[in-house]
Structure formats: structure tokens, C-alpha cells
Design an enzyme around this catalytic site. Structure first.
Site, short mmCIF file in Angstrom:
data_model
loop_
_atom_site.label_atom_id
_atom_site.label_comp_id
_atom_site.label_asym_id
_atom_site.label_seq_id
_atom_site.Cartn_x
_atom_site.Cartn_y
_atom_site.Cartn_z
N LYS A 1 0.18 -9.70 -1.35
CA LYS A 1 -0.65 -10.91 -1.36
C LYS A 1 -1.28 -11.21 -2.72
CE LYS A 1 -3.63 -11.22 2.13
NZ LYS A 1 -4.41 -10.88 3.33
N ASP B 1 -2.88 -9.46 8.82
CA ASP B 1 -1.71 -10.34 8.78
C ASP B 1 -0.52 -9.81 9.56
OD1 ASP B 1 -3.26 -11.86 7.02
OD2 ASP B 1 -2.44 -10.87 5.26
N ARG C 1 -9.89 7.85 14.61
CA ARG C 1 -9.06 8.54 13.61
C ARG C 1 -9.81 9.69 12.96
NH1 ARG C 1 -8.61 8.23 8.12
NH2 ARG C 1 -9.90 6.38 7.88
N HIS D 1 -16.91 3.17 9.19
CA HIS D 1 -17.25 4.30 8.33
C HIS D 1 -18.76 4.41 8.30
CE1 HIS D 1 -17.45 7.14 5.07
NE2 HIS D 1 -16.14 7.27 5.13
N GLY E 1 0.84 -1.20 0.00
CA GLY E 1 0.00 0.00 0.00
C GLY E 1 0.87 1.24 0.00
N LEU E 2 0.31 2.38 0.40
CA LEU E 2 1.04 3.64 0.37
C LEU E 2 2.27 3.59 1.27
CD1 LEU E 2 1.35 6.55 -0.52
CD2 LEU E 2 -0.24 7.23 1.28
N GLN F 1 -10.82 7.35 -0.94
CA GLN F 1 -11.48 8.32 -1.82
C GLN F 1 -11.13 9.76 -1.44
OE1 GLN F 1 -15.66 7.42 -1.52
NE2 GLN F 1 -15.54 5.68 -2.88
N GLY F 2 -11.32 10.08 -0.16
CA GLY F 2 -11.28 11.48 0.30
C GLY F 2 -10.01 12.21 -0.04
N GLY F 3 -8.88 11.82 0.57
CA GLY F 3 -7.64 12.51 0.29
C GLY F 3 -6.66 12.43 1.44
N SER G 1 -5.02 9.07 7.78
CA SER G 1 -4.41 7.74 7.64
C SER G 1 -3.39 7.69 6.51
CB SER G 1 -5.48 6.68 7.42
OG SER G 1 -6.33 7.05 6.36
N HIS H 1 -14.06 -0.05 8.85
CA HIS H 1 -13.31 0.76 7.89
C HIS H 1 -11.83 0.87 8.20
CE1 HIS H 1 -12.62 3.84 4.90
NE2 HIS H 1 -12.27 4.72 5.81
N ARG I 1 -16.60 10.56 12.75
CA ARG I 1 -17.15 9.30 12.28
C ARG I 1 -17.79 8.45 13.37
NH1 ARG I 1 -12.37 7.59 7.97
NH2 ARG I 1 -12.98 9.12 6.41
N GLU J 1 -13.58 17.73 5.63
CA GLU J 1 -14.28 16.51 6.03
C GLU J 1 -14.63 16.60 7.51
OE1 GLU J 1 -12.25 13.51 2.74
OE2 GLU J 1 -11.66 13.29 4.83
#
Length: 527
Positions: free
Chosen positions: A33, A215, A378, A236, A12-13, A45-47, A383, A343, A282, A114
């Protein structure tokens, strides 16, 4: 056996950022994986939250984060990570990430707002920021001569000096199942990084991809790392409710741009639950939806942005508009049916601000890690920021670190196991786990529900341990074993917290204690 300077589990990022930061000086193996871009970052989606506007300040971003985190954020970690945001964003811009432009803004980019944020500070690429960032990074990763991408490989267990009778030696690499060849390989490295993401698949309804099975958290805990704050699972508030749309998220930004939550008769309900209404954090929004659904026996509630001009909706939310249209919902004219869904895992493996865990040479970054930034809840779009900042910080720490000691490492031993004859057992256990976690350890909890979940986890674990001992490992068994370990950590953490705070709401302890402290679980076998 294969040897690298750095072994990164997860693409991921966080994992890709680290790989790119190190690749000029280190030989890097990036283990994923499935395909390179199949992680949860791709779906964001958000940013990315960052102070880029002169009218905004890091102090205000810190305060928004601390408020959302319900008193449990580590303030030092929060200030450090948010303070590094601008530099991290500038690095992404240099790489060519196509953030949405705005010629009228001082930065040249459009910033959105947000829930929980006091300013517009979310830099984004329309409503598919994760996809844009990951595509940009993946293009660089795939063309780099020093990065070896191992697709269709899943981490099985970490190799530590302790397991080899040398407790002063840290992590030496990992045993990894090559799903293409159906065999376990030994990957050795001076530094090993868990960047495997969260554990949303422990729940029946989740916005996470199928890869999110906890994992790294489970592997780190089994190897001897402490784990913290696992009771804080963010649900979420708005996942699309449709039989043909698994895990499709309706971005927080829809509410940020005026979307209203309504009952089937068109009545708004958020103002009854919080003065911030749809812009509440949230945890509050998800609980409010859960409350209204249970009160009226509803399958879902509705998110309505149709009062905004159609062109505004199409330009701000092109992907959401298109996906809903494919399912027969025109969001320019109709409300969107939504339900809360698991989420984000706010807890994880305890690390310092360079991503280093309790085990020398072992790092954890991104959603698998606990830095203290997210506290009990969060703040939206923090994130991706954490993944970026910690990926860059871990690279600096690894570059400055000495090479690890070499030890003779045994290959994976399959001499005493046979092929499994009953794969159906795994499927049944997986289904049972996700359903009882949803029923008993969801948005609202009680002691009795947690007790029931703990009892079922103990039964499942004994079955899985027996299966694991006697049969050859496969992908489904590895994921199920990790999910059961992760579910156990969530339940045990929830049982220890005798209050309601942030994402953890208990009917038996509805009050919030005056002092806030994280839940820290010792490694497996030490309790």
C-alpha cells in the site's frame, strides 16, 4: 493487464518470506500500500518465539500456547507451526538477520522471556526485531530479478471464477488501485496471496501502523471465504501514553525483565489480579489495567523498570529508551505512562496449514489468516513465527500446484462513475467508526454496546455502498469500506459468543463455557 505466476498482496514478514521462497522459480508481484517496509512487521519489538534452548521443549511451548489461547487453539496446527520454528529461524540467520548475540548461550544468541512463556525462548534483535528482520529481507527482495515490487498500490477486490460465471475456477488475481497513477489495474496470477496484516485501525487507539485496515480479511470474505474468531482482538497492555507519540509500543520484554505496573501513587496492582503478576498473559494484563483506570478515573497507568541498573536498561531497550527520552521521559529514572491499545487480530480468513483458503488458488498468510494457532488469545512472539512458517509452507504448496486455468477477465469499469465531490464524508465516517468501536467493542463488552455498534455499522455501510457505487474509488474509500466490513465481522462474531473467553470479555456472560468452539462466519451473501 499484467500477468504474474504469483500475486502477493502485502509486504510484511509473511509476504516477503513467501516472495523470497518462490522467486527462484516464479515471477512474483509483491503489492504494498505504501513503501515496501511500511507494514506492521517492521514495528515488532519483542522477537520470535522458538525452542532453541536444550532446557526447553516444543511440548512446553505448545502447552504455553494452549494455556494462553484459553482452550481455543487448534492443537494440530499449534504443534505443526511450533515444530517448524527452529528451521524457520535458521533460514533467517542464513539470510543475515542480526539477532542479539550471547556468547554464554549454547545457541550463540540471547533469548528473552515474555508474558505467558515458561522459558526464555524469544530470539530478538535488541528491542527492534521486526525492523532488523524486515530490513534484511527487503534488501534481498529489492535486488531479486524475478520479484516486481509495486509500491503505493492497494488491493480493491479479488477476481474469481465465480464472479465471471465459472464457479469451478478459483481466484484469478485482483483489481488493484495504483495510487501513483490514480487508476485501477488488473493483475492476473496463477496464485494470489492475501498477506495484508490485521485490522488495528478499526479502533481509536492502536499500536498498528496506518496500513492495518483489514483489507485482506474484507477482500477474502467478500470473495467467498469463511472468516473465524474475529471477536478476539488482542489489546496490547502497554502502549506509550503521550500526546506526541502515536502508536508507540512498550515491549512485553520490559515486563519480562522486571518492569512493574503501578498506579500514580506508586502502588503495584497486578498481584491483585493474577498470581503471575506482570508476567500474566496479555488479555489478563490489559483487562487489569482497564479495570484500574476505570476504578480511579485515570488516563493511564505507569510501567516502571527504573529499579534496574541504567546500563542494563539502555542495552536491553535502546529504542524504547531513546524514544521516551525524546519525549522527556528518562526510563532509567522515571516510570513510563502506558495504556492498552488494539494490537493484534487473532482471527481472520480460514486456511489450512499451507495457507490455502476456501477458494482454489487463493492463499492467506500472517495476521490476515486464521490457522487456529492463536485461539482466544495470542501468546507473545508467536505471530512473527506464524508468518514465517506459513510463508514457507505456502511456497511449497504453490511450487507443487498446477497452473491455473486462464479466463478472459474484464478490465475495471469506471464508465458510470464520477469523481467524488465530498471527501469529508469519508473522513467523518472513518472517525466515527474508530470511536464507537473503541467505546462499544473494546476490552470489556456488553450486549447493549454490541447492539449499538451493529446499528451504526449498518448505517455506515449503506452510506459507503452508495458512495462506492457512484464515485471513482480512492485509497481512503477502499480502506473505509474494508474497515466497515471488518468491524461488522468483529461485532457479529462477538454477538455470537455467549461467554467470556480469552480476549473476549462480556459483562453479560462473565462465565467460560465448558466446551470451546471457534466462531466461524460464512462468506458475505451466503447468510
Amino acid at each position: 493487464m499484467q500477468r504474474y505466476d504469483v500475486l502477493i498482496l502485502g509486504s510484511g514478514l509473511a509476504g516477503m518470506t513467501l516472495a523470497l521462497q518462490l522467486a527462484t522459480t516464479h515471477r512474483v508481484a509483491l503489492v504494498t500500500k505504501r513503501q515496501l517496509t511500511d507494514g506492521a512487521s517492521q514495528w515488532a519489538q519483542g522477537g520470535i518465539a522458538a525452542v532453541l534452548d536444550k532446557a526447553d521443549s516444543i511440548e512446553e511451548h505448545v502447552q504455553d500456547t494452549l494455556i494462553a489461547g484459553a482452550g481455543l487453539c487448534d492443537e494440530t496446527a499449534t504443534r505443526h507451526i511450533l515444530g517448524e520454528a527452529r528451521e524457520a529461524i535458521e533460514w533467517l540467520i542464513e539470510l543475515g538477520v542480526p539477532f542479539t548475540p550471547d556468547a554464554n548461550h549454547e545457541t550463540g544468541y540471547h533469548l528473552t522471556r515474555e508474558g505467558g512463556h515458561s522459558h526464555r525462548r524469544i530470539i530478538h534483535a535488541a528491542d527492534a526485531t521486526g525492523a532488523a528482520v524486515i530490513a534484511t529481507l527487503a534488501a534481498q527482495v529489492l535486488t531479486h530479478s524475478k520479484i516486481t515490487v509495486l509500491e503505493n498500490h492497494i488491493g480493491l477486490d479479488l477476481i474469481t471464477g465465480k464472479k465471471l460465471g465459472q464457479p469451478d475456477v478459483g481466484c484469478l488475481g485482483a483489481y488493484v488501485l495504483n495510487r501513483n497513477a490514480d487508476k485501477v489495474e488488473t493483475l492476473l496470477a496463477d496464485h494470489t496471496i492475501l498477506a495484508t496484516g490485521g485490522a488495528g485501525k478499526v479502533y481509536l487507539y492502536t499500536t498498528n501502523p496506518d496500513t492495518a485496515t483489514g483489507d485482506g480479511i474484507a477482500m477474502g470474505w467478500r470473495a467467498g471465504c469463511r472468516v473465524a474468531n474475529m471477536e478476539f482482538v488482542q489489546f496490547h497492555p502497554t502502549c506509550l501514553y503521550h500526546p506526541h507519540a502515536m502508536s508507540f509500543l512498550i515491549s512485553e520484554a520490559v515486563r519480562g525483565e522486571g518492569g512493574q505496573l503501578k498506579l500514580p501513587d506508586g502502588t503495584r496492582f497486578m498481584p491483585r489480579h493474577d498470581e503471575r503478576a506482570e508476567l500474566a498473559p496479555r488479555d489478563i494484563t490489559a483487562r487489569a489495567i482497564d479495570f484500574e483506570m476505570k476504578k480511579y478515573g485515570l488516563d493511564c497507568v505507569h510501567l516502571d523498570i527504573s529499579h534496574q541498573p541504567a546500563e542494563f536498561i539502555r542495552s536491553h531497550f535502546p529504542n524504547i529508551h531513546q524514544r521516551c527520552l525524546e519525549l522527556g521521559i528518562d526510563i532509567t529514572k522515571q516510570p513510563i505512562p502506558v495504556v492498552p491499545a488494539a494490537h493484534y487480530t487473532c482471527g481472520g480468513i480460514v486456511t489450512d496449514l499451507q495457507g490455502l483458503t476456501d477458494i482454489p488458488n487463493l492463499f492467506a498468510i500472517g495476521e490476515a489468516a486464521y490457522t487456529g494457532l492463536h485461539g482466544a488469545n495470542r501468546l507473545a512472539s508467536n505471530s512473527l513465527l506464524e508468518a514465517l512458517v506459513l510463508g514457507r509452507a505456502a511456497a511449497k504448496a504453490i511450487t507443487a500446484a498446477p497452473k491455473a486455468r486462464l479466463l478472459a477477465v474484464p478490465a475495471w469499469d469506471e464508465s458510470r462513475v464520477s469523481d467524488a465531490d465530498e471527501q469529508i464524508v469519508i473522513a467523518h465516517n472513518w472517525e466515527e467508526l474508530r470511536r464507537f468501536m473503541w467505546d462499544y467493542v473494546g476490552i470489556v463488552r456488553t450486549d447493549k454496546r454490541l447492539e449499538r455498534a451493529a446499528h451504526r455499522i449498518a448505517l455506515l455501510r449503506s452510506e459507503i455502498d452508495e458512495y462506492y457505487t457512484h464515485f471513482r474509488v480512492n485509497n481512503d474509500l477502499i480502506e473505509l469500506r474494508n474497515l466497515v466490513d471488518t468491524a461488522d465481522l468483529i461485532v457479529r462474531s462477538a454477538q455470537q459468543r455467549k461467554e467470556s473467553r480469552g480476549l473476549h470479555f462480556s459483562r453479560d456472560y462473565p462465565e467460560t463455557l465448558s466446551t470451546a468452539s471457534p466462531t466461524i462466519l460464512p462468506p458475505r451473501g451466503s447468510h
